[in-house]
Design an enzyme around this catalytic site. Structure first.
Site, PDB file in Angstrom:
ATOM      1  CB  THR A 116      -1.005  -0.103   1.252  1.00  0.00           C
ATOM      2  OG1 THR A 116      -1.934   1.146   1.045  1.00  0.00           O
ATOM      3  CG2 THR A 116      -0.200   0.195   2.622  1.00  0.00           C
ATOM      4  CG  ASN A 117      -0.258   4.777  -1.147  1.00  0.00           C
ATOM      5  OD1 ASN A 117      -1.006   5.532  -0.619  1.00  0.00           O
ATOM      6  ND2 ASN A 117      -0.755   4.281  -2.425  1.00  0.00           N
ATOM      7  NE  ARG A 118       5.073   8.049   3.795  1.00  0.00           N
ATOM      8  CZ  ARG A 118       4.750   9.365   4.044  1.00  0.00           C
ATOM      9  NH1 ARG A 118       4.161   9.607   5.135  1.00  0.00           N
ATOM     10  NH2 ARG A 118       5.431  10.292   3.210  1.00  0.00           N
TER      11      ARG A 118
END
Ligand SMILES: Cc1cc2nc3c(=O)[nH]c(=O)nc-3n(C[C@H](O)[C@H](O)[C@H](O)COP(=O)(O)O)c2cc1C
Length: 396
Positions: free
Chosen positions: A208-210
């Protein structure tokens, strides 16, 4: 919103009638001109004298008392710009939904062209009664704004839906709904994506990412404030926003499917989600186990491109807005994306800065369009940025 407005508060016979006194006080503090009309039953719960003192006007309770040449309820009906029926009993809802005007408050409301807001308060069984629900639907379809009762501790001694929301909540919800009714996107269908997608490696792990989804949620709120019907396709669970229908997804593929389906009938698409460009070639059905000392090589394949696909499918009357989250050459990459994705507007933001962008409550962006100079928006809360973006979309 309510300053200098003529506001009529109609109080009916619910045990929650005492809260209407606070409503009158709050409105007067906001600079509104307030008058009160009470049903016979309402006066069993709170004296009309209290409401007269708080509002500074005699309370209208009797249709015929004191009638001279002026017909008081018609004069009040004309005077009112906004009418609140708070609390609204099952009885008054039934009367107003069916055009029954057999006392001072109902005759005044039915004779008035004011904006009307109804806030029911009653026992949960009463509230769920099909006849009451039918009458509420009638009012909604007649253009009344409905503020639903909240779930809470009822006079009956248990928790259920039917409780009158607190007066400050009633006023803030009413302000949003009234503004939305005359909003610049009233009746428009807006699709927004928000949050980071999750690409599963196995049943417990994902890439995923932030991204927190805050920018997309702010845009959803800003569009709803302008009266749009918003569909928010998101990976983030957050409390619902009025006027926003949330669709919860997880992977880019799920977001893609939901976005493409919703876009068919949409006016505007805003892709604010941080979607993963890549996903694992395969997802294991079981948790991947460590084997000996060797590492693990993951093969990633490309995900479908939501913004590009939507840009290719858009018609002349549809507007497509994308986001470019970059860590370098932000404006140049954004300008390139505007063209390659066939978007009408591109919002470029620098996600390498820790004070803005991902997870932060603030943002600073550059708005790129095809025919205007880039517009740089300095650091501000995401809702402020969102409201400005929506106002720019309106001009498109
Ligand atoms: C103690 C008590 C509490 C009541 N509370 C409510 C209520 O919260 N909501 C409601 O719809 N009716 C409530 N009722 C019933 C209404 O007062 C009754 O239906 C009345 O006819 C309503 O008249 P009105 O709509 O003209 O004010 C209550 C009645 C009593 C005796």
């Amino acid at each position: 919103m309510f300053k200098n407005k003529n506001i009529l508060i109609v109080v009916s016979g619910s045990v929650a009638a005492y809260k209407s006194a606070t409503l009158v006080r709050l409105l007067i503090k906001m600079g509104a001109h307030v008058r009160v009309s009470m049903t016979h039953a309402a006066q069993e719960f709170i004296p009309s004298k209290t409401m007269a003192i708080l509002s500074g006007y005699d309370v209208l309770t009797d249709l015929f008392a004191g009638q001279g040449a002026d017909v008081v309820h018609i004069a009040w009906a004309k005077w009112a710009e906004v009418i609140f029926v708070v609390p609204a009993t099952a009885n008054i809802i039934g009367k107003l939904a069916n055009g029954i005007a057999d006392d001072a408050p109902t005759a005044t409301v039915i004779a008035s062209a004011a904006e009307k807001i109804v806030v029911p308060a009653m026992n949960d069984v009463m509230y769920n009664n099909p006849a009451v629900q039918r009458n509420i639907e009638y009012l909604s379809s007649d253009g009344w704004l409905l503020i639903e009762p909240s779930i809470g501790f009822l006079a009956e001694g248990y928790e259920a839906k039917g409780r009158l929301p607190e007066p400050d909540m009633i006023l803030s919800e009413a302000a949003i709904r009234l503004q939305a009714k005359s909003g610049l996107l009233h009746g428009k269908k807006v699709i927004i994506t928000a949050g980071s997608t999750r690409e599963a490696l196995d049943p417990v792990r994902y890439i995923t990412n932030r991204s927190s989804g805050k920018m997309g949620f702010a845009l959803a709120q800003a569009a709803a404030e302008q009266g749009a019907h918003v569909t928010l396709i998101t990976t983030v669970t957050k409390p619902a926003i009025y006027g926003v229908n949330q669709i919860l997804v997880s992977s880019t593929q799920e977001m893609f499917d939901a976005a493409i389906a919703a876009f068919e009938t949409a006016d505007i698409f805003i892709g604010a989600a941080a979607v993963s460009d890549f996903k694992p070639e395969k997802t294991d059905h079981h948790k991947i186990k460590k084997t000996g000392d060797s590492g693990l090589t993951l093969k990633l394949v490309q995900n479908p491109d939501i913004l590009k696909t939507i840009g290719q499918h858009k018609t002349h009357s549809q507007i497509v807005v994308g986001f470019a989250a970059e860590t370098q050459n932000v404006e140049a990459y954004g300008a390139d994306k505007l063209v390659t994705k066939n978007a009408d507007m591109l919002i470029a933001n620098d996600v390498s800065r820790s004070d803005i962008g991902f997870s932060s409550d603030d943002n600073s962006v550059t708005i790129l369009t095809r025919d205007k100079q880039p517009e740089f928006l300095d650091r501000a809360p995401k809702i402020t940025i969102a409201r400005h973006i929506i106002s720019r979309i309106v001009t498109l």
